[in-house]
Motif scaffolding. Structure first.
Motif, short mmCIF file in Angstrom:
data_model
loop_
_atom_site.label_atom_id
_atom_site.label_comp_id
_atom_site.label_asym_id
_atom_site.label_seq_id
_atom_site.Cartn_x
_atom_site.Cartn_y
_atom_site.Cartn_z
N SER A 81 0.85 -1.19 0.00
CA SER A 81 0.00 0.00 0.00
C SER A 81 0.89 1.25 0.00
N GLU A 104 -16.14 -4.38 -1.66
CA GLU A 104 -14.69 -4.22 -1.79
C GLU A 104 -14.05 -5.61 -1.80
N SER A 109 -4.95 -1.71 4.94
CA SER A 109 -4.77 -0.66 5.95
C SER A 109 -6.11 -0.03 6.33
N GLY A 110 -7.08 -0.09 5.41
CA GLY A 110 -8.38 0.53 5.65
C GLY A 110 -8.50 1.93 5.08
P1 IMP Z 1 -6.10 -0.35 1.87
O1 IMP Z 1 -6.49 1.03 1.42
O2 IMP Z 1 -4.71 -0.39 2.44
O3 IMP Z 1 -7.11 -0.98 2.81
O4 IMP Z 1 -5.97 -1.24 0.58
C1 IMP Z 1 -7.08 -1.76 -0.04
C2 IMP Z 1 -6.80 -1.94 -1.52
O5 IMP Z 1 -5.48 -2.39 -1.78
C3 IMP Z 1 -7.72 -3.01 -2.04
O6 IMP Z 1 -8.83 -2.40 -2.68
C4 IMP Z 1 -6.88 -3.78 -3.00
O7 IMP Z 1 -7.11 -3.29 -4.30
C5 IMP Z 1 -5.46 -3.51 -2.62
N1 IMP Z 1 -4.88 -4.65 -1.89
C6 IMP Z 1 -4.74 -4.80 -0.56
N2 IMP Z 1 -4.15 -5.96 -0.24
C7 IMP Z 1 -3.92 -6.58 -1.42
C8 IMP Z 1 -3.33 -7.86 -1.76
O8 IMP Z 1 -2.91 -8.67 -0.91
N3 IMP Z 1 -3.27 -8.15 -3.09
C9 IMP Z 1 -3.73 -7.30 -4.05
N4 IMP Z 1 -4.29 -6.12 -3.78
C10 IMP Z 1 -4.39 -5.76 -2.47
#
Ligand code: IMP
Ligand code: MG
Length: 180
Positions: A81, A104, A109-110
């Motif tokens: 991320s 989703e 991380s959220g």
């Molecule tokens: P966050 O904003 O850090 O919660 O990330 C969420 C977004 O990152 C998701 O919508 C995914 O598109 C991407 N993502 C998070 N973890 C993974 C993973 O393990 N593989 C691929 N994409 C991920």
């Protein structure tokens, strides 16, 4: 297939479509019961591109009136991320006064969900619920309420069922984890 290779990395089978399907059946039953008496059509939001398969699978299981719109958001580059959320395509429809369910693929991380909830509030959504296929509880940094979670997984990088590694792997029917 037990392993797959994309770009420079190898991934091994982690969650089968059958397991995902059962987890989706379980949350769909809860959502159907929560929305069975809803007086107005619900607005589904697919968070592109990752949630495209999950959204379609959930739509097949949900039996109340609903419309579908999308938004494209991205926070990931490679296998991590970036800490900032980009919105390459804004909401494709109106959410003012609407009851919304966000679909989703995965909450890490959220931050993506925090930003989307902010956007939906700004656009006047009446109620927002979040439904995610996967959650990495150990990666969660933001204080965010997730209403429906199909499965929890360890803090490892995965591909398949809509999720990509630099755009590859989205069309896998099962979920694969990075083989370290
Ligand atoms: P966050 O904003 O850090 O919660 O990330 C969420 C977004 O990152 C998701 O919508 C995914 O598109 C991407 N993502 C998070 N973890 C993974 C993973 O393990 N593989 C691929 N994409 C991920
Ligand atoms: Mg995504």
């Amino acid at each position: 297939m037990e392993t797959v290779v994309y770009h420079d990395k190898r991934f091994r089978l982690m969650i089968s479509y059958e397991q995902l399907s059962q987890a989706m059946d379980r949350i769909a039953a809860r959502i159907n019961s929560d929305y069975s008496g809803n007086s107005t059509p619900v607005t589904f939001i697919c968070v592109l591109n990752g949630a495209i398969m999950f959204t379609a699978e959930m739509m097949k299981r949900l039996n109340f009136d609903a419309e579908l719109i999308s938004i494209k958001m991205s926070s990931y580059c490679g296998t991590s991320s970036q800490g900032t959320v980009k919105v390459p395509l804004g909401l494709t429809g109106n959410v003012e006064g609407r009851d919304v369910i966000v679909f989703e693929d995965i909450v890490d991380s959220g931050l993506t969900m925090v930003e989307l909830k902010r956007i939906l509030k700004e656009k006047g959504a009446r109620d927002v619920k979040v439904c995610t296929m996967l959650l990495k509880p150990d990666a969660l940094k933001a204080d965010i309420k997730l209403d429906y979670v199909a499965m929890e997984i360890p803090n490892d990088f995965i591909v398949g069922f809509g999720l990509d590694y630099d755009e590859l792997g989205r069309n896998l029917k099962d979920i694969y984890v990075l083989d370290k």
